[in-house]
Design a protein around this motif. Structure first.
Motif, PDB file in Angstrom:
ATOM      1  N   ILE A  21     -64.593  19.280   4.718  1.00  0.00           N
ATOM      2  CA  ILE A  21     -64.949  20.532   3.487  1.00  0.00           C
ATOM      3  C   ILE A  21     -64.558  19.814   2.155  1.00  0.00           C
ATOM      4  O   ILE A  21     -65.199  20.096   1.427  1.00  0.00           O
ATOM      5  CB  ILE A  21     -64.227  21.789   3.962  1.00  0.00           C
ATOM      6  N   ILE A  22     -63.600  19.524   2.010  1.00  0.00           N
ATOM      7  CA  ILE A  22     -63.165  19.064   0.481  1.00  0.00           C
ATOM      8  C   ILE A  22     -64.098  17.983   0.208  1.00  0.00           C
ATOM      9  O   ILE A  22     -64.596  17.837  -0.971  1.00  0.00           O
ATOM     10  CB  ILE A  22     -61.678  18.479   0.706  1.00  0.00           C
ATOM     11  N   ALA A  23     -64.449  16.852   1.324  1.00  0.00           N
ATOM     12  CA  ALA A  23     -65.212  15.664   0.758  1.00  0.00           C
ATOM     13  C   ALA A  23     -66.700  16.105   0.509  1.00  0.00           C
ATOM     14  O   ALA A  23     -67.336  15.722  -0.601  1.00  0.00           O
ATOM     15  CB  ALA A  23     -65.392  14.900   2.027  1.00  0.00           C
ATOM     16  N   LYS A  24     -67.201  17.358   1.137  1.00  0.00           N
ATOM     17  CA  LYS A  24     -68.335  17.779   1.075  1.00  0.00           C
ATOM     18  C   LYS A  24     -68.394  18.352  -0.671  1.00  0.00           C
ATOM     19  O   LYS A  24     -69.493  18.316  -1.249  1.00  0.00           O
ATOM     20  CB  LYS A  24     -68.855  18.719   2.083  1.00  0.00           C
ATOM     21  N   PHE A  25     -67.329  19.174  -0.826  1.00  0.00           N
ATOM     22  CA  PHE A  25     -67.369  19.562  -2.149  1.00  0.00           C
ATOM     23  C   PHE A  25     -67.368  18.614  -3.366  1.00  0.00           C
ATOM     24  O   PHE A  25     -68.408  18.814  -4.237  1.00  0.00           O
ATOM     25  CB  PHE A  25     -65.937  20.411  -2.380  1.00  0.00           C
ATOM     26  N   PHE A  26     -66.404  17.572  -3.157  1.00  0.00           N
ATOM     27  CA  PHE A  26     -66.544  16.482  -4.109  1.00  0.00           C
ATOM     28  C   PHE A  26     -67.848  15.771  -4.174  1.00  0.00           C
ATOM     29  O   PHE A  26     -68.349  15.553  -5.274  1.00  0.00           O
ATOM     30  CB  PHE A  26     -65.268  15.498  -3.783  1.00  0.00           C
ATOM     31  N   GLU A  27     -68.408  15.535  -3.215  1.00  0.00           N
ATOM     32  CA  GLU A  27     -69.917  15.247  -3.065  1.00  0.00           C
ATOM     33  C   GLU A  27     -71.003  16.085  -4.156  1.00  0.00           C
ATOM     34  O   GLU A  27     -71.752  15.661  -4.810  1.00  0.00           O
ATOM     35  CB  GLU A  27     -70.387  14.998  -1.500  1.00  0.00           C
ATOM     36  N   ASP A  28     -70.770  17.408  -3.828  1.00  0.00           N
ATOM     37  CA  ASP A  28     -71.578  18.176  -4.532  1.00  0.00           C
ATOM     38  C   ASP A  28     -71.516  18.302  -5.967  1.00  0.00           C
ATOM     39  O   ASP A  28     -72.137  18.549  -6.808  1.00  0.00           O
ATOM     40  CB  ASP A  28     -71.394  19.667  -4.061  1.00  0.00           C
ATOM     41  N   GLU A  29     -70.118  17.810  -6.417  1.00  0.00           N
ATOM     42  CA  GLU A  29     -69.631  17.808  -7.655  1.00  0.00           C
ATOM     43  C   GLU A  29     -69.919  16.478  -8.381  1.00  0.00           C
ATOM     44  O   GLU A  29     -69.549  16.106  -9.636  1.00  0.00           O
ATOM     45  CB  GLU A  29     -68.147  18.129  -7.860  1.00  0.00           C
ATOM     46  N   GLU A 237     -62.374  28.968   3.653  1.00  0.00           N
ATOM     47  CA  GLU A 237     -62.240  28.372   5.257  1.00  0.00           C
ATOM     48  C   GLU A 237     -60.972  27.477   4.970  1.00  0.00           C
ATOM     49  O   GLU A 237     -59.976  27.244   5.732  1.00  0.00           O
ATOM     50  CB  GLU A 237     -63.518  27.877   5.651  1.00  0.00           C
ATOM     51  N   MET A 238     -61.276  26.331   4.096  1.00  0.00           N
ATOM     52  CA  MET A 238     -60.529  25.043   3.879  1.00  0.00           C
ATOM     53  C   MET A 238     -59.033  25.324   3.530  1.00  0.00           C
ATOM     54  O   MET A 238     -57.939  24.973   3.870  1.00  0.00           O
ATOM     55  CB  MET A 238     -60.958  24.367   3.069  1.00  0.00           C
ATOM     56  N   MET A 239     -58.788  26.628   2.468  1.00  0.00           N
ATOM     57  CA  MET A 239     -57.755  27.014   1.847  1.00  0.00           C
ATOM     58  C   MET A 239     -56.973  27.574   2.721  1.00  0.00           C
ATOM     59  O   MET A 239     -55.671  27.448   2.879  1.00  0.00           O
ATOM     60  CB  MET A 239     -58.145  27.566   0.445  1.00  0.00           C
ATOM     61  N   ASP A 240     -57.424  28.457   3.583  1.00  0.00           N
ATOM     62  CA  ASP A 240     -56.684  29.019   4.743  1.00  0.00           C
ATOM     63  C   ASP A 240     -56.161  28.186   5.551  1.00  0.00           C
ATOM     64  O   ASP A 240     -55.121  28.391   6.218  1.00  0.00           O
ATOM     65  CB  ASP A 240     -57.561  30.267   5.436  1.00  0.00           C
ATOM     66  N   MET A 241     -56.848  27.148   6.017  1.00  0.00           N
ATOM     67  CA  MET A 241     -56.211  26.215   7.070  1.00  0.00           C
ATOM     68  C   MET A 241     -55.402  25.358   6.220  1.00  0.00           C
ATOM     69  O   MET A 241     -54.290  24.871   7.148  1.00  0.00           O
ATOM     70  CB  MET A 241     -57.458  25.265   7.529  1.00  0.00           C
ATOM     71  N   GLU A 242     -55.414  25.257   5.194  1.00  0.00           N
ATOM     72  CA  GLU A 242     -54.383  24.217   4.417  1.00  0.00           C
ATOM     73  C   GLU A 242     -53.157  25.237   3.867  1.00  0.00           C
ATOM     74  O   GLU A 242     -52.273  24.558   3.106  1.00  0.00           O
ATOM     75  CB  GLU A 242     -55.131  23.224   3.263  1.00  0.00           C
ATOM     76  N   GLY A 243     -53.308  26.288   3.714  1.00  0.00           N
ATOM     77  CA  GLY A 243     -52.179  27.195   3.405  1.00  0.00           C
ATOM     78  C   GLY A 243     -52.082  27.283   2.074  1.00  0.00           C
ATOM     79  O   GLY A 243     -51.114  27.128   1.327  1.00  0.00           O
ATOM     80  N   LEU A 244     -53.325  27.593   1.225  1.00  0.00           N
ATOM     81  CA  LEU A 244     -53.106  27.699  -0.414  1.00  0.00           C
ATOM     82  C   LEU A 244     -54.229  28.699  -0.769  1.00  0.00           C
ATOM     83  O   LEU A 244     -55.221  29.093  -0.266  1.00  0.00           O
ATOM     84  CB  LEU A 244     -53.338  26.623  -1.110  1.00  0.00           C
ATOM     85  N   LYS A 245     -53.847  29.371  -1.995  1.00  0.00           N
ATOM     86  CA  LYS A 245     -55.070  30.236  -2.406  1.00  0.00           C
ATOM     87  C   LYS A 245     -55.450  29.490  -3.759  1.00  0.00           C
ATOM     88  O   LYS A 245     -56.739  29.765  -4.081  1.00  0.00           O
ATOM     89  CB  LYS A 245     -54.318  31.425  -3.056  1.00  0.00           C
ATOM     90  N   LYS A 246     -54.683  28.403  -4.355  1.00  0.00           N
ATOM     91  CA  LYS A 246     -55.487  27.725  -5.408  1.00  0.00           C
ATOM     92  C   LYS A 246     -54.672  26.486  -5.427  1.00  0.00           C
ATOM     93  O   LYS A 246     -53.322  26.344  -5.032  1.00  0.00           O
ATOM     94  CB  LYS A 246     -55.346  28.515  -6.866  1.00  0.00           C
TER      95      LYS A 246
END
Length: 274
Positions: A21-29, A237-246
């Motif tokens: 999910i993180i990699a896709k976001f960075f690709e979009d950016e 979805e990613m942040m809940d799995m990784e345990g963060l809000k920001k």
């Protein structure tokens, strides 16, 4: 320009989903990254120093290993909001008769894995600062689940908590977040246990950059990472799995206790056989 290679330890199968999910976001950016996976933190630190990756998503102990081995020249990046101001709790049964740390002399204390900052190393240092010396003043009962993962799992902590519940240890250590979860879901009964002592606050995971990584690329990685938004369902979805809000800017002041624990126990010398 080549993709920025980011190391992550697979402490759980969800790690590959998170980084997908993180990699896709960075690709979009328009700032592509390549996740590189490791079986444990020592392999990841070795990989960072060997130039296999540019950035490592490090545990506090892996940060310390990197810091020592690079003589403080590694780059310090971001953290999760939940990585800051953590502490570990020393939990006993209400009917144990143990009301002070001094009461633990000669008793059996449960710990997580040998390399867990939150459930062993920092707690041992805490006991040391309060006059209880490792190896002489109490019996260590260790639960070595997932050695190499630096406590990035609840296996050892949970087994030790169950040992307290079943009377196999007199006290046990656990991260504050895990205590809250286990009280909330009924794993531990709040009417039967009490928190005897708490460590000082410490910080948890942080991104470490290779000393030779261009600082502007590292800063751009941080800038893009911080664009992730918990209000975006895909990011949530990613942040809940990784345990963060920001994501927040990292700091190293919260690693003081893990450094003291390493010196007190000579941990890296003994564990790595150096």
């Amino acid at each position: 320009m080549n993709k920025l290679r980011i190391g992550a330890v697979i402490y759980n199968p969800k790690v590959t989903v998170i980084w997908g999910i993180i990699a896709k976001f960075f690709e979009d950016e328009q700032f592509p990254i390549e996740p590189v996976y490791y079986k444990d933190y020592k392999a990841q630190v070795d990989g960072l120093l060997a130039g296999e990756i540019d950035v490592a998503w490090n545990s506090p102990l892996a940060w310390l290993d990197t810091h020592i081995r690079t003589k403080g020249t590694a780059l310090d990046g971001s953290m999760r909001d939940t990585d800051q101001n953590r502490c570990s709790y020393l939990v006993v049964k209400n009917n144990s008769g143990i009301t002070t740390l001094a009461d633990l002399k000669g008793k059996t204390i449960g710990f997580g894995a040998i390399d867990s900052p939150q459930a062993r190393l920092i707690p041992i240092n805490h006991l040391h600062t309060h006059g209880l010396e490792f190896g002489t003043d109490y019996v260590e009962k260790r639960f070595d689940i997932g050695v190499g993962l630096h406590g990035d799992h609840v296996g050892g902590e949970l087994d030790s908590a169950m040992a307290l519940k079943h009377g196999e240890v007199d006290a046990t250590w656990m991260l504050d977040l895990n205590y809250n979860t286990w009280i909330g879901d009924g794993t531990l009964d709040e009417s039967q246990v009490t928190i005897l002592s708490k460590t000082d606050h410490f910080d948890h995971c942080i991104f470490s950059g290779h000393p030779n990584l261009e600082k502007d690329r590292f800063e751009k990685f941080i800038e893009v990472l911080h664009k992730m938004d918990y209000n975006n369902p895909d990011h949530k979805e990613m942040m809940d799995m990784e345990g963060l809000k920001k994501w927040v800017y990292g700091r190293t002041t919260g690693f003081k206790q893990i450094g003291e624990a390493n010196e007190y126990l000579h941990f890296f010398n003994d564990f790595h056989g150096e």
